[in-house]
Scaffold this active site. Structure first.
Site, PDB file in Angstrom:
ATOM      1  N   ARG A  86      27.004  28.870  72.684  1.00 24.62           N
ATOM      2  CA  ARG A  86      28.302  28.746  73.473  1.00 24.62           C
ATOM      3  C   ARG A  86      28.824  30.408  73.788  1.00 24.62           C
ATOM      4  NH1 ARG A  86      28.760  24.671  69.928  1.00 24.62           N
ATOM      5  NH2 ARG A  86      29.943  26.191  68.501  1.00 24.62           N
ATOM      6  N   SER A 145      18.373  17.428  63.743  1.00 27.22           N
ATOM      7  CA  SER A 145      19.943  17.341  63.527  1.00 27.22           C
ATOM      8  C   SER A 145      20.358  15.753  63.165  1.00 27.22           C
ATOM      9  CB  SER A 145      20.797  17.562  64.846  1.00 27.22           C
ATOM     10  OG  SER A 145      22.135  17.649  64.828  1.00 27.22           O
ATOM     11  N   ASN A 190      22.762  13.825  57.006  1.00 31.76           N
ATOM     12  CA  ASN A 190      22.150  13.578  55.681  1.00 31.76           C
ATOM     13  C   ASN A 190      23.215  13.029  54.651  1.00 31.76           C
ATOM     14  OD1 ASN A 190      23.308  16.023  55.658  1.00 31.76           O
ATOM     15  ND2 ASN A 190      21.697  16.827  54.557  1.00 31.76           N
ATOM     16  N   CYS A 191      24.537  13.214  54.983  1.00 38.20           N
ATOM     17  CA  CYS A 191      25.325  12.664  54.105  1.00 38.20           C
ATOM     18  C   CYS A 191      25.718  11.272  54.419  1.00 38.20           C
ATOM     19  CB  CYS A 191      26.888  13.431  54.312  1.00 38.20           C
ATOM     20  SG  CYS A 191      26.605  15.226  53.614  1.00 38.20           S
ATOM     21  N   LYS A 212      58.966  12.727  45.595  1.00 36.86           N
ATOM     22  CA  LYS A 212      58.363  13.565  44.627  1.00 36.86           C
ATOM     23  C   LYS A 212      56.855  13.262  44.603  1.00 36.86           C
ATOM     24  CE  LYS A 212      61.052  12.979  41.120  1.00 36.86           C
ATOM     25  NZ  LYS A 212      61.837  13.156  39.742  1.00 36.86           N
ATOM     26  N   GLY A 239      23.562  28.357  54.487  1.00 40.74           N
ATOM     27  CA  GLY A 239      23.221  26.903  54.118  1.00 40.74           C
ATOM     28  C   GLY A 239      22.844  26.788  52.615  1.00 40.74           C
ATOM     29  N   TYR A 294      56.842  11.998  53.767  1.00 42.96           N
ATOM     30  CA  TYR A 294      57.155  10.954  52.948  1.00 42.96           C
ATOM     31  C   TYR A 294      57.642   9.734  53.571  1.00 42.96           C
ATOM     32  CZ  TYR A 294      60.432   7.982  50.018  1.00 42.96           C
ATOM     33  OH  TYR A 294      60.867   7.053  49.336  1.00 42.96           O
ATOM     34  N   THR A 351      21.286  39.337  55.764  1.00 36.08           N
ATOM     35  CA  THR A 351      20.444  39.417  54.391  1.00 36.08           C
ATOM     36  C   THR A 351      20.104  40.924  54.375  1.00 36.08           C
ATOM     37  OG1 THR A 351      18.395  39.556  55.683  1.00 36.08           O
ATOM     38  CG2 THR A 351      19.390  37.342  55.075  1.00 36.08           C
TER      39      THR A 351
END
Length: 569
Positions: A30, A47, A50-51, A449, A297, A441, A288
């Site tokens: 991009r 891609s 995995n969750c 509260k 990651g 609320y 690095t």
């Protein structure tokens, strides 16, 4: 006219896909339409979500394809990325700026101007004899899911009146999600955890709530123990799992998820700096120790918020942000340096939610950081509106009032509060700030509260001395050295109480102060109720009367969670 910066790399090579690697590759495209961007992924899936794997195993995500977010073809079409799956990088030569890759056609060498390492993490292999048995599975990748799903499908298809049995080793986030999925598929599940309670990052006083939810759904818990041996029982894949306490558990399938370690071998062999945990050391821009190599990651070292501890944090959110930052840095863009990682995480366990942000109490103790603990049990919305569920929140505050960390468990409203509190923690808010937060609320959604405000109110009282506290881990000393005053109703007292406690309902206390003085005999008074609200009122009454009084943080609800030998009421 080209918008490419004059120093932009001509070829960017990304090692590893999924969260961090693909975020970096997409962001780089991009920002720069002209760079050659090559993504090298050793698996067949560059891609994927995995969750979401446990939720396809359970059947909640019906279509497996829903987990496959992109393919090499879709990424080529949308972003002009050269994605090469089934390609394993075996070496990095920083001096020559090349990577050696192994493909189906043999080894090859690829040069780079900028290299991003996103190798992720690898599953820890616990010292269990028989771990390579075909009925033993993990749940980290799409092939893991496919193999486990096929085994479960075969077991449930061939099962008679007796449900098949699964043993899940490891009661962390993935382990708990696997348990829920296997129960949903009709299996009888045993959960084995070496730590003293399930979900080890959770504070000890909240974990029993998760354990109760598991047992309520038929899960057999084996905590404080480990799997030592897996032995084949027959040719159908059935095994016996022998635990460290001598228990033998017959099982038809075993799922092992005991944690991960950084996949940093490539970086180590290339001479890049690693931290003491083996994670790749990076600067605030993900660079690095080599100026042409970045890393993101699960394999990189991050700084944990509050404690400053260094190490990997295997979470998708930080990995995605790191990928974006690395691409910006590669292309000479302004970057937002990586902030210390809060470690905000959440998990669903059947009808319960457990979530956390920032360090837990054990982390703060290890770091030697002074802190006060606040425990509350409010409803997730107005109590007079139908369906209010209790939210159990434990928060820590520095002596100067700064929020340090929060954990929560409940059936509804936990995610909302943890997200608000994670934002507050990132902003450096204090108890005073929480007390003044203006949150949405209406009776179906919250309270005037809000529980977040209540944490602030209670913390203010604790920090300024308005509400002296005692804590569940002080119980032995409290029983030996103080008068315990139970200000719950007589019915509550009758369902379970501390031995020797004096029961005076809080509404009767002002008229019976002399009774308390006589019983105390000069000793301090340790007050408690069910959750800490009524006992706060009682403690203020006693202090005003000149008595040395303290209120139990979290009340009987917390005390019985920490000391399960007590009767819960």
């Amino acid at each position: 006219m080209s918008t490419t910066p004059p120093t932009a790399p001509a070829r960017i090579v990304v090692v590893g896909g999924v969260a961090g690697g693909m975020s970096a590759a997409a962001r780089a495209r991009r920002l720069d339409e002209h760079a050659e961007i090559v993504v090298l992924e050793q698996s067949d899936y560059v891609s994927f979500a995995n969750c979401g794997l446990p939720y396809h195993l359970s059947g909640e995500i019906a279509e497996r394809e829903a987990l496959l977010l992109h393919t090499p073809a879709s990424l080529a079409a949308a972003l002009a990325l050269d994605v090469r799956t089934g390609t394993r990088v075996t070496a990095v030569d920083p001096a020559a700026r090349t990577v050696t890759v192994l493909t189906a056609d043999g080894p090859d060498t690829l040069s780079y101007d900028a290299l991003l390492l996103a190798p992720g993490a690898v599953a820890v292999r616990p010292p269990i004899d028989g771990l390579d048995h075909p009925s033993v599975h993990a749940l980290r990748t799409v092939p893991d899911l496919d193999a486990l799903d096929a085994r479960v499908a075969a077991l449930t298809r061939d099962a008679g009146s007796t449900p098949p049995t699964a043993v899940v080793v490891g009661a962390g986030f993935i382990g708990l999600e696997a348990v829920e999925a296997l129960v949903a598929r009709g299996l009888q599940v045993h959960l084995v955890e070496l730590a003293e309670h399930v979900l080890p990052p959770l504070d000890a006083e909240l974990a029993p709530l998760v354990a109760d939810e598991l047992t309520a759904h038929g899960v057999h818990l084996h905590v404080g123990t480990s799997a030592r041996r897996i032995t084949a029982r027959d040719d159908d894949g059935a095994v016996t799992v022998t635990l460290s306490d001598g228990t033998d558990v017959p099982a038809d399938v075993v799922v092992v998820n005991v944690g991960v370690r950084p996949a940093s071998d490539l970086a180590r062999d290339a001479g890049l700096d690693l931290g003491p945990t083996g994670a790749i050391r990076v600067d605030a821009d993900q660079r690095t120790s080599d100026p042409h190599i970045w890393a993101v990651g699960d394999a990189v070292e991050v700084t944990r918020a509050v404690t400053g501890a260094l190490g990997p944090v295997p979470l998708a959110g930080p990995a995605n942000r790191q990928g974006r930052r690395a691409a910006d840095s590669m292309l000479g863009r302004r970057t937002t340096p990586q902030a210390p990682v809060l470690g905000t995480a959440i998990v669903r366990v059947f009808g319960l939610t457990a979530a956390m942000t920032g360090p837990g109490q054990a982390d703060l103790r290890r770091a030697g950081m002074a802190h006060e603990v606040v425990r509350i049990h409010p409803g997730h919305h107005a109590g007079y509106f139908p369906g209010a569920e209790q939210v159990h929140l434990v928060a820590t505050f520095a002596p100067d009032g700064r929020l340090l960390g929060v954990q929560g468990v409940g059936r509804d409203g936990v995610d909302k509060r943890i997200d608000v509190l994670a934002t507050a923690l990132r902003a450096g808010m204090t108890a005073d700030d929480l007390a003044e937060l203006e949150l949405a609320y209406a009776p179906p959604y919250g309270s005037a509260k809000d529980p977040v405000n209540m944490l602030g109110f209670v913390a203010q009282n604790v920090l300024d001395g308005t509400m002296p506290q005692w804590h569940p881990d002080e119980l032995d000393a409290v029983l030996a050295e103080t008068l315990v005053l139970d200000v719950r109703s007589r019915a509550e007292y009758g369902r379970g109480h501390l031995e020797g406690a004096l029961n005076i309902p809080h509404t009767e206390l002002r008229a019976r102060l002399d009774e308390v003085r006589d019983a105390a005999g000069g000793r301090p008074v340790s007050v408690h109720c069910a959750s800490g609200v009524r006992s706060h009122i009682a403690t203020r009454v006693l202090l005003a009367a000149g008595l040395d009084a303290r209120n139990l943080s979290g009340g009987w609800l917390t005390l019985t969670a920490v000391h399960p030998r007590l009767t819960r009421a």
